[in-house]
Design a protein around this motif. Structure first.
Motif, PDB file in Angstrom:
ATOM      1  N   GLY A  15       0.808  -1.207   0.000  1.00  0.00           N
ATOM      2  CA  GLY A  15       0.000   0.000   0.000  1.00  0.00           C
ATOM      3  C   GLY A  15       0.843   1.259   0.000  1.00  0.00           C
ATOM      4  N   ARG A  16       0.176   2.377   0.138  1.00  0.00           N
ATOM      5  CA  ARG A  16       0.867   3.666   0.038  1.00  0.00           C
ATOM      6  C   ARG A  16       1.778   3.941   1.226  1.00  0.00           C
ATOM      7  N   ASP A  17       1.560   3.269   2.362  1.00  0.00           N
ATOM      8  CA  ASP A  17       2.369   3.485   3.561  1.00  0.00           C
ATOM      9  C   ASP A  17       3.404   2.383   3.758  1.00  0.00           C
ATOM     10  N   ARG A  18       3.791   1.698   2.673  1.00  0.00           N
ATOM     11  CA  ARG A  18       4.740   0.594   2.769  1.00  0.00           C
ATOM     12  C   ARG A  18       6.044   1.041   3.428  1.00  0.00           C
ATOM     13  N   GLY A  19       6.513   0.237   4.388  1.00  0.00           N
ATOM     14  CA  GLY A  19       7.763   0.528   5.084  1.00  0.00           C
ATOM     15  C   GLY A  19       7.589   1.230   6.418  1.00  0.00           C
ATOM     16  N   GLN A  20       6.425   1.798   6.683  1.00  0.00           N
ATOM     17  CA  GLN A  20       6.206   2.492   7.942  1.00  0.00           C
ATOM     18  C   GLN A  20       5.910   1.502   9.062  1.00  0.00           C
ATOM     19  N   GLN A  21       6.353   1.836  10.261  1.00  0.00           N
ATOM     20  CA  GLN A  21       6.132   0.985  11.423  1.00  0.00           C
ATOM     21  C   GLN A  21       5.205   1.683  12.410  1.00  0.00           C
ATOM     22  N   GLY A  22       4.478   0.889  13.189  1.00  0.00           N
ATOM     23  CA  GLY A  22       3.603   1.436  14.204  1.00  0.00           C
ATOM     24  C   GLY A  22       3.058   0.339  15.099  1.00  0.00           C
ATOM     25  N   ARG A  23       2.459   0.736  16.211  1.00  0.00           N
ATOM     26  CA  ARG A  23       1.854  -0.206  17.156  1.00  0.00           C
ATOM     27  C   ARG A  23       0.404  -0.481  16.761  1.00  0.00           C
ATOM     28  N   VAL A  24      -0.036  -1.700  16.973  1.00  0.00           N
ATOM     29  CA  VAL A  24      -1.410  -2.087  16.676  1.00  0.00           C
ATOM     30  C   VAL A  24      -2.302  -1.543  17.785  1.00  0.00           C
ATOM     31  N   LEU A  25      -3.301  -0.752  17.398  1.00  0.00           N
ATOM     32  CA  LEU A  25      -4.231  -0.169  18.357  1.00  0.00           C
ATOM     33  C   LEU A  25      -5.462  -1.040  18.542  1.00  0.00           C
ATOM     34  N   GLU A  26      -5.903  -1.692  17.466  1.00  0.00           N
ATOM     35  CA  GLU A  26      -7.158  -2.428  17.509  1.00  0.00           C
ATOM     36  C   GLU A  26      -7.168  -3.468  16.399  1.00  0.00           C
ATOM     37  N   ILE A  27      -7.838  -4.605  16.650  1.00  0.00           N
ATOM     38  CA  ILE A  27      -7.975  -5.659  15.641  1.00  0.00           C
ATOM     39  C   ILE A  27      -9.450  -6.033  15.524  1.00  0.00           C
ATOM     40  N   ASP A  28      -9.935  -6.104  14.296  1.00  0.00           N
ATOM     41  CA  ASP A  28     -11.297  -6.552  14.013  1.00  0.00           C
ATOM     42  C   ASP A  28     -11.193  -7.936  13.376  1.00  0.00           C
ATOM     43  N   LYS A  29     -11.400  -8.976  14.163  1.00  0.00           N
ATOM     44  CA  LYS A  29     -11.223 -10.344  13.688  1.00  0.00           C
ATOM     45  C   LYS A  29     -12.296 -10.754  12.692  1.00  0.00           C
ATOM     46  N   GLU A  30     -13.483 -10.191  12.792  1.00  0.00           N
ATOM     47  CA  GLU A  30     -14.564 -10.557  11.878  1.00  0.00           C
ATOM     48  C   GLU A  30     -14.279 -10.094  10.460  1.00  0.00           C
ATOM     49  N   ARG A  31     -13.696  -8.909  10.305  1.00  0.00           N
ATOM     50  CA  ARG A  31     -13.418  -8.363   8.972  1.00  0.00           C
ATOM     51  C   ARG A  31     -11.950  -8.476   8.584  1.00  0.00           C
ATOM     52  N   ASP A  32     -11.115  -9.077   9.450  1.00  0.00           N
ATOM     53  CA  ASP A  32      -9.669  -9.212   9.208  1.00  0.00           C
ATOM     54  C   ASP A  32      -9.017  -7.848   8.973  1.00  0.00           C
ATOM     55  N   ARG A  33      -9.334  -6.894   9.832  1.00  0.00           N
ATOM     56  CA  ARG A  33      -8.787  -5.546   9.722  1.00  0.00           C
ATOM     57  C   ARG A  33      -7.962  -5.217  10.960  1.00  0.00           C
ATOM     58  N   VAL A  34      -6.990  -4.329  10.774  1.00  0.00           N
ATOM     59  CA  VAL A  34      -6.124  -3.917  11.871  1.00  0.00           C
ATOM     60  C   VAL A  34      -5.953  -2.402  11.802  1.00  0.00           C
ATOM     61  N   LEU A  35      -5.899  -1.760  12.965  1.00  0.00           N
ATOM     62  CA  LEU A  35      -5.714  -0.320  13.075  1.00  0.00           C
ATOM     63  C   LEU A  35      -4.320  -0.080  13.647  1.00  0.00           C
ATOM     64  N   VAL A  36      -3.464   0.606  12.874  1.00  0.00           N
ATOM     65  CA  VAL A  36      -2.074   0.814  13.267  1.00  0.00           C
ATOM     66  C   VAL A  36      -1.854   2.293  13.555  1.00  0.00           C
ATOM     67  N   GLU A  37      -1.168   2.571  14.659  1.00  0.00           N
ATOM     68  CA  GLU A  37      -0.941   3.946  15.111  1.00  0.00           C
ATOM     69  C   GLU A  37      -0.024   4.698  14.141  1.00  0.00           C
ATOM     70  N   GLY A  38      -0.501   5.836  13.632  1.00  0.00           N
ATOM     71  CA  GLY A  38       0.298   6.706  12.783  1.00  0.00           C
ATOM     72  C   GLY A  38       0.420   6.252  11.340  1.00  0.00           C
ATOM     73  N   VAL A  39      -0.274   5.198  10.957  1.00  0.00           N
ATOM     74  CA  VAL A  39      -0.175   4.655   9.604  1.00  0.00           C
ATOM     75  C   VAL A  39      -1.555   4.662   8.961  1.00  0.00           C
ATOM     76  N   HIS A  40      -1.601   4.859   7.644  1.00  0.00           N
ATOM     77  CA  HIS A  40      -2.836   4.861   6.864  1.00  0.00           C
ATOM     78  C   HIS A  40      -3.800   5.932   7.399  1.00  0.00           C
ATOM     79  N   ARG A  41      -3.290   7.158   7.468  1.00  0.00           N
ATOM     80  CA  ARG A  41      -4.107   8.265   7.953  1.00  0.00           C
ATOM     81  C   ARG A  41      -4.944   8.824   6.811  1.00  0.00           C
ATOM     82  N   VAL A  42      -6.226   9.073   7.110  1.00  0.00           N
ATOM     83  CA  VAL A  42      -7.154   9.615   6.125  1.00  0.00           C
ATOM     84  C   VAL A  42      -7.823  10.848   6.720  1.00  0.00           C
ATOM     85  N   THR A  43      -8.323  11.725   5.843  1.00  0.00           N
ATOM     86  CA  THR A  43      -9.044  12.898   6.318  1.00  0.00           C
ATOM     87  C   THR A  43     -10.509  12.537   6.454  1.00  0.00           C
TER      88      THR A  43
END
Length: 113
Positions: A15-43
């Motif tokens: 993706g567009r943020d390839r190479g960036q590191q961050g801590r996992v804030l939240e995981i949605d196991k039903e949708r296989d999604r992860v929320l990473v701190e400081g990465v994939h920021r949207v307005t």
């Protein structure tokens, strides 16, 4: 079962943020999604008065969820992305011996926690 847990240090591998590191804030196991701190920021456009933090409304930047396959755990020794495996360990607990699954970094062979 996801091999990445809340609080893990991960690196984005696609993706567009390839190479960036961050801590996992939240995981949605039903949708296989992860929320990473400081990465994939949207307005995001917020209406006035909809949240306690932003009473005036406006445009704010927030982290968006990404698919769990786009992140990889960071090896504690080499500080690079690694795959995750498991091994069983004998643990002494309350005077009894129990088997416990321990996550292991495939790159270095070190335990992850």
């Amino acid at each position: 079962m996801a091999k990445i847990k809340k609080g893990d240090l991960v690196v984005v591998i696609a993706g567009r943020d390839r190479g960036q590191q961050g801590r996992v804030l939240e995981i949605d196991k039903e949708r296989d999604r992860v929320l990473v701190e400081g990465v994939h920021r949207v307005t995001k456009h917020i209406k006035p008065g909809t949240s306690r933090d932003n009473q005036s409304g406006g445009i704010v930047e927030v982290e968006a969820a990404m698919h769990i396959s786009n992140v990889m755990l960071v090896d504690p020794e080499t500080k690079k992305g690694t795959r995750v495996g498991y091994r069983t360990a004998e643990v002494e607990q309350d005077g009894r011996t129990r088997t416990k699954r321990v996550r292991v970094a495939k790159r270095s062979g070190k335990d992850v926690e």
